[in-house]
Design a protein around this motif. Structure first.
Motif, PDB file in Angstrom:
ATOM      1  N   LYS A  57      -2.111  11.141 -13.107  1.00  0.00           N
ATOM      2  CA  LYS A  57      -1.025  10.579 -12.299  1.00  0.00           C
ATOM      3  C   LYS A  57      -1.372  10.663 -10.831  1.00  0.00           C
ATOM      4  O   LYS A  57      -2.177  11.494 -10.435  1.00  0.00           O
ATOM      5  N   ASP A  58      -0.772   9.769 -10.046  1.00  0.00           N
ATOM      6  CA  ASP A  58      -0.917   9.837  -8.605  1.00  0.00           C
ATOM      7  C   ASP A  58      -0.142  11.027  -8.068  1.00  0.00           C
ATOM      8  O   ASP A  58       0.905  11.409  -8.615  1.00  0.00           O
ATOM      9  N   ARG A  74       2.822   3.305  -7.694  1.00  0.00           N
ATOM     10  CA  ARG A  74       1.933   4.440  -7.971  1.00  0.00           C
ATOM     11  C   ARG A  74       2.061   4.841  -9.436  1.00  0.00           C
ATOM     12  O   ARG A  74       3.120   4.745 -10.029  1.00  0.00           O
ATOM     13  N   THR A 121       4.072   2.942 -13.995  1.00  0.00           N
ATOM     14  CA  THR A 121       4.149   3.058 -12.543  1.00  0.00           C
ATOM     15  C   THR A 121       5.596   3.179 -12.086  1.00  0.00           C
ATOM     16  O   THR A 121       6.508   2.684 -12.743  1.00  0.00           O
ATOM     17  N   ASP A 180       7.219   2.153  -6.488  1.00  0.00           N
ATOM     18  CA  ASP A 180       6.251   1.947  -5.408  1.00  0.00           C
ATOM     19  C   ASP A 180       4.871   1.528  -5.914  1.00  0.00           C
ATOM     20  O   ASP A 180       3.941   1.345  -5.131  1.00  0.00           O
ATOM     21  N   GLY A 193       2.373  13.074  -5.735  1.00  0.00           N
ATOM     22  CA  GLY A 193       3.717  12.743  -5.265  1.00  0.00           C
ATOM     23  C   GLY A 193       4.757  13.382  -6.152  1.00  0.00           C
ATOM     24  O   GLY A 193       4.429  13.983  -7.183  1.00  0.00           O
ATOM     25  N   GLU A 240      -5.292  11.580  -6.012  1.00  0.00           N
ATOM     26  CA  GLU A 240      -5.007  10.497  -5.066  1.00  0.00           C
ATOM     27  C   GLU A 240      -5.834   9.318  -5.554  1.00  0.00           C
ATOM     28  O   GLU A 240      -7.051   9.420  -5.648  1.00  0.00           O
ATOM     29  N   GLY A 241      -5.165   8.239  -5.919  1.00  0.00           N
ATOM     30  CA  GLY A 241      -5.882   7.063  -6.413  1.00  0.00           C
ATOM     31  C   GLY A 241      -6.058   7.086  -7.916  1.00  0.00           C
ATOM     32  O   GLY A 241      -7.183   7.089  -8.427  1.00  0.00           O
ATOM     33  N   ALA A 242      -4.947   7.110  -8.636  1.00  0.00           N
ATOM     34  CA  ALA A 242      -4.999   7.218 -10.097  1.00  0.00           C
ATOM     35  C   ALA A 242      -5.757   6.070 -10.748  1.00  0.00           C
ATOM     36  O   ALA A 242      -6.491   6.285 -11.711  1.00  0.00           O
ATOM     37  N   ASP A 243      -5.608   4.859 -10.248  1.00  0.00           N
ATOM     38  CA  ASP A 243      -6.307   3.734 -10.885  1.00  0.00           C
ATOM     39  C   ASP A 243      -7.820   3.887 -10.762  1.00  0.00           C
ATOM     40  O   ASP A 243      -8.557   3.613 -11.709  1.00  0.00           O
TER      41      ASP A 243
END
Length: 139
Positions: A57-58, A41, A36, A39, A60, A14-17
């Motif tokens: 990766k995020d 993400r 990305t 969206d 999802g 959660e929060g890839a960046d």
């Protein structure tokens, strides 16, 4: 004969960046790819740190981030013949998560789950694209 051309882990977060920032600072790494979805993400980013490389990766699209004792890591296996590898895996007891198909961003592949619960992203490069072309097709 089918040849394995690369193997690397895909870390689902959660929060890839924020994770990419951490990994580059903590390991002295460099983000060499970052794509990305619509969206915003991160659907795929590659980090290189010395001779090691791994994807981030995020969460999802069926990929959960770690919770509690869970450790979601997707093994990405680059091969010369995705159909042959998937066939062997299925014959040995794997199940299909995403079928082998043209993914539209230069890879032909899919995702299988081994009998022990690990996920394997099998990919065969079928088209060499620029990072801009990949982002255009993914986003």
């Amino acid at each position: 004969m089918t040849h394995i051309t690369a193997l690397y882990p895909r870390l689902v977060v959660e929060g890839a960046d924020a994770a990419l920032d951490f990994y580059t600072r903590a390991f002295g790494g460099t983000v060499t790819e970052r794509y990305t979805g619509p969206d915003g993400r991160v659907v795929h980013a590659m980090v290189e740190a010395g001779p090691a490389r791994f994807a981030v990766k995020d969460a999802g699209d069926g990929d959960p981030a770690p919770t509690g004792d869970g450790v979601p890591v997707i093994m990405s296996l680059d091969v010369s013949d995705a159909d042959a590898v998937a066939e062997r895996m299925l014959g040995a007891g794997a199940t299909v998560i995403f079928p082998i198909a043209d993914r539209g961003y230069g890879d032909y592949g899919g995702r299988l789950r081994d009998p022990f619960g690990h996920q394997w992203l099998i990919a065969q490069r079928i088209e060499n694209l620029t990072p801009e072309q990949v982002q255009e097709r993914v986003g």
